[in-house]
Design a protein around this motif. Structure first.
Motif, mmCIF file in Angstrom:
data_model
loop_
_atom_site.group_PDB
_atom_site.id
_atom_site.type_symbol
_atom_site.label_atom_id
_atom_site.label_comp_id
_atom_site.label_asym_id
_atom_site.label_seq_id
_atom_site.Cartn_x
_atom_site.Cartn_y
_atom_site.Cartn_z
ATOM 1 N N ILE A 123 31.713 31.074 35.904
ATOM 2 C CA ILE A 123 31.017 31.966 36.840
ATOM 3 C C ILE A 123 31.241 33.412 36.423
ATOM 4 C CG2 ILE A 123 31.054 32.856 39.207
ATOM 5 C CD1 ILE A 123 31.603 29.930 40.099
ATOM 6 N N SER A 124 32.465 33.740 36.043
ATOM 7 C CA SER A 124 32.756 35.088 35.565
ATOM 8 C C SER A 124 32.021 35.372 34.258
ATOM 9 C CB SER A 124 34.262 35.269 35.363
ATOM 10 O OG SER A 124 34.961 35.108 36.582
ATOM 11 N N GLN A 125 32.050 34.419 33.347
ATOM 12 C CA GLN A 125 31.376 34.613 32.064
ATOM 13 C C GLN A 125 29.899 34.931 32.254
ATOM 14 O OE1 GLN A 125 29.858 31.311 29.631
ATOM 15 N NE2 GLN A 125 31.419 31.857 28.106
ATOM 16 N N HIS A 126 29.213 34.121 33.045
ATOM 17 C CA HIS A 126 27.786 34.342 33.284
ATOM 18 C C HIS A 126 27.552 35.577 34.155
ATOM 19 C CE1 HIS A 126 26.072 30.634 31.528
ATOM 20 N NE2 HIS A 126 27.239 30.095 31.851
ATOM 21 N N GLY A 127 28.539 35.923 34.966
ATOM 22 C CA GLY A 127 28.374 37.059 35.852
ATOM 23 C C GLY A 127 28.489 38.402 35.160
ATOM 24 N N LEU A 128 29.105 38.443 33.984
ATOM 25 C CA LEU A 128 29.369 39.724 33.331
ATOM 26 C C LEU A 128 28.092 40.487 33.011
ATOM 27 C CD1 LEU A 128 32.335 38.977 30.902
ATOM 28 C CD2 LEU A 128 32.372 40.044 33.154
ATOM 29 N N ARG A 129 27.027 39.781 32.676
ATOM 30 C CA ARG A 129 25.793 40.495 32.360
ATOM 31 C C ARG A 129 25.046 40.953 33.608
ATOM 32 N NH1 ARG A 129 24.806 35.234 30.410
ATOM 33 N NH2 ARG A 129 23.290 34.000 31.602
ATOM 34 N N ARG A 130 25.520 40.513 34.760
ATOM 35 C CA ARG A 130 24.944 40.947 36.025
ATOM 36 C C ARG A 130 25.818 42.007 36.711
ATOM 37 N NH1 ARG A 130 24.100 35.499 35.097
ATOM 38 N NH2 ARG A 130 22.001 34.701 35.600
ATOM 39 N N LEU A 131 27.081 42.028 36.361
ATOM 40 C CA LEU A 131 28.043 42.925 37.009
ATOM 41 C C LEU A 131 27.868 44.346 36.494
ATOM 42 C CD1 LEU A 131 30.446 42.889 39.017
ATOM 43 C CD2 LEU A 131 31.948 42.565 37.033
ATOM 44 N N ARG A 132 27.629 45.259 37.402
ATOM 45 C CA ARG A 132 27.402 46.648 37.024
ATOM 46 C C ARG A 132 28.707 47.331 36.620
ATOM 47 N NH1 ARG A 132 24.423 45.930 41.929
ATOM 48 N NH2 ARG A 132 22.169 45.853 41.540
ATOM 49 N N ASP A 133 28.613 48.344 35.787
ATOM 50 C CA ASP A 133 29.777 49.152 35.434
ATOM 51 C C ASP A 133 30.406 49.707 36.716
ATOM 52 O OD1 ASP A 133 29.107 48.629 32.842
ATOM 53 O OD2 ASP A 133 28.534 50.679 32.324
ATOM 54 N N GLY A 134 31.736 49.750 36.733
ATOM 55 C CA GLY A 134 32.443 50.180 37.936
ATOM 56 C C GLY A 134 32.600 49.083 38.958
ATOM 57 N N GLY A 135 32.279 47.848 38.574
ATOM 58 C CA GLY A 135 32.344 46.723 39.503
ATOM 59 C C GLY A 135 33.747 46.184 39.694
ATOM 60 N N ARG A 136 33.811 45.090 40.428
ATOM 61 C CA ARG A 136 35.089 44.475 40.782
ATOM 62 C C ARG A 136 35.010 42.959 40.597
ATOM 63 N NH1 ARG A 136 36.082 49.149 40.670
ATOM 64 N NH2 ARG A 136 36.949 50.484 42.314
ATOM 65 N N ILE A 137 36.069 42.389 40.025
ATOM 66 C CA ILE A 137 36.276 40.942 40.048
ATOM 67 C C ILE A 137 37.604 40.702 40.737
ATOM 68 C CG2 ILE A 137 36.623 38.834 38.709
ATOM 69 C CD1 ILE A 137 34.908 40.036 36.505
ATOM 70 N N ILE A 138 37.592 39.854 41.753
ATOM 71 C CA ILE A 138 38.816 39.529 42.496
ATOM 72 C C ILE A 138 38.966 38.018 42.502
ATOM 73 C CG2 ILE A 138 40.005 39.691 44.703
ATOM 74 C CD1 ILE A 138 38.214 42.208 45.244
ATOM 75 N N ASN A 139 40.037 37.541 41.907
ATOM 76 C CA ASN A 139 40.331 36.113 41.862
ATOM 77 C C ASN A 139 41.324 35.770 42.960
ATOM 78 O OD1 ASN A 139 38.734 35.614 39.511
ATOM 79 N ND2 ASN A 139 40.378 36.493 38.256
ATOM 80 N N ILE A 140 41.006 34.752 43.741
ATOM 81 C CA ILE A 140 41.931 34.316 44.782
ATOM 82 C C ILE A 140 42.839 33.237 44.199
ATOM 83 C CG2 ILE A 140 42.187 33.428 47.110
ATOM 84 C CD1 ILE A 140 40.797 36.179 46.895
ATOM 85 N N GLY A 141 44.094 33.600 43.999
ATOM 86 C CA GLY A 141 45.065 32.690 43.407
ATOM 87 C C GLY A 141 45.960 32.083 44.462
ATOM 88 N N THR A 142 47.256 32.020 44.175
ATOM 89 C CA THR A 142 48.230 31.474 45.109
ATOM 90 C C THR A 142 49.615 31.989 44.767
ATOM 91 O OG1 THR A 142 49.300 29.453 45.929
ATOM 92 C CG2 THR A 142 48.491 29.401 43.680
ATOM 93 N N MET A 143 50.460 32.134 45.773
ATOM 94 C CA MET A 143 51.855 32.519 45.518
ATOM 95 C C MET A 143 52.563 31.453 44.701
ATOM 96 S SD MET A 143 53.933 31.672 49.025
ATOM 97 C CE MET A 143 54.124 29.972 49.584
ATOM 98 N N LEU A 144 52.041 30.217 44.723
ATOM 99 C CA LEU A 144 52.724 29.104 44.064
ATOM 100 C C LEU A 144 52.713 29.203 42.547
ATOM 101 C CD1 LEU A 144 51.453 26.160 46.297
ATOM 102 C CD2 LEU A 144 53.700 27.263 46.357
ATOM 103 N N SER A 145 51.858 30.068 41.983
ATOM 104 C CA SER A 145 51.897 30.243 40.532
ATOM 105 C C SER A 145 53.099 31.078 40.097
ATOM 106 C CB SER A 145 50.599 30.888 40.038
ATOM 107 O OG SER A 145 50.462 32.202 40.542
#
Length: 249
Positions: A123-145
């Motif tokens: 999703i991120s890979q395909h999204g990069l060509r749609r994501l404008r400069d100055g954009g944001r990617i936020i991944n929801i992880g877990t404390m368990l990592s």
């Protein structure tokens, strides 16, 4: 607040739980929000309706994650209703079987990684060509990592740990475009993902893990994500942000 006015956001798994809280918060801050769902169309439409009732803008998109072509399906649905992206929230995830290593099956392991790791990667890979400069990617992880308090969540923690690596790699790659990439790492959050588990002694024990004496709410996570989505976080990238109420202290 209208700090995100004119921005377009996509929240995967935005129909319920943490995803719904994030979608509603971003909508309240002025973003037009794409609420992604896998199967529960009713819940997704309820989330979009709640955003609009509060004065925001939203639309729903459907794509089952963890199957071949999931990223392509998601982005085709998005492109039909939006032109470009400013904020990508990789939130969708599953717990899988809660068991220690000796009891994990290959099929369960593969499914958890397909949804929690492979899907956000592409999703991120395909999204990069749609994501404008100055954009944001936020991944929801877990404390368990970053902690081993719950060995029965080994597969889930491993799958989310891979997102920590993705965050750092993408932050380095996308920095020249002014795009920030960060991981928000919740602790135990009171959502339907834990339905039936957060009661009685189990709830008391989990609450005691935080110095604040409670488990988290979806809004606890959403408010942190909103900061990272805003211009206030412009100098924060490549970070793993613990949103567990101090459980790992």
């Amino acid at each position: 607040m209208t700090t995100l006015a004119g921005k377009t956001a996509l929240v995967t798994g935005g129909s319920r739980g943490i995803g719904r809280a994030i979608a509603k918060r971003l909508g309240r801050d002025g973003a037009r929000v794409a609420v992604h769902y896998g199967n529960n169309e009713v819940a997704a439409k309820e989330t979009a309706a709640a955003i609009e009732a509060a004065g925001g803008q939203a639309f729903t998109i459907q794509a089952r994650l963890g199957v071949p072509g999931d990223a392509e399906t998601l982005w085709a649905a998005f492109d039909a209703q939006a032109d470009g992206l400013d904020i990508l929230i990789n939130n969708a995830g599953i717990l899988g079987d809660q068991a220690e290593i000796q009891d994990i099956t290959g099929s369960n392991f593969d499914h958890v990684f397909a949804v929690n790791t492979r899907a956000p990667f592409f999703i991120s890979q395909h999204g990069l060509r749609r994501l404008r400069d100055g954009g944001r990617i936020i991944n929801i992880g877990t404390m368990l990592s970053h902690g081993s308090a719950m060995p029965r969540s080994i597969t889930y923690a491993m799958s989310k740990g891979a997102l920590d690596v993705l965050t750092q790699m993408l932050a380095k790659q996308l920095g020249p475009r002014g795009i920030t990439v960060n991981t928000v790492a919740p602790g135990v959050i009171d959502t339907d993902m834990h339905e039936g588990r957060l009661v009685g002694d189990a709830l008391a024990w989990l609450s005691s893990l935080s110095p604040m004496g409670r488990i988290g709410t979806p809004e606890d996570v959403a408010d942190t994500a909103a900061f990272l989505a805003s211009d206030d976080s412009r100098w924060v990238t490549g970070q793993w942000i613990d949103v567990s109420g101090g459980t790992l202290l």
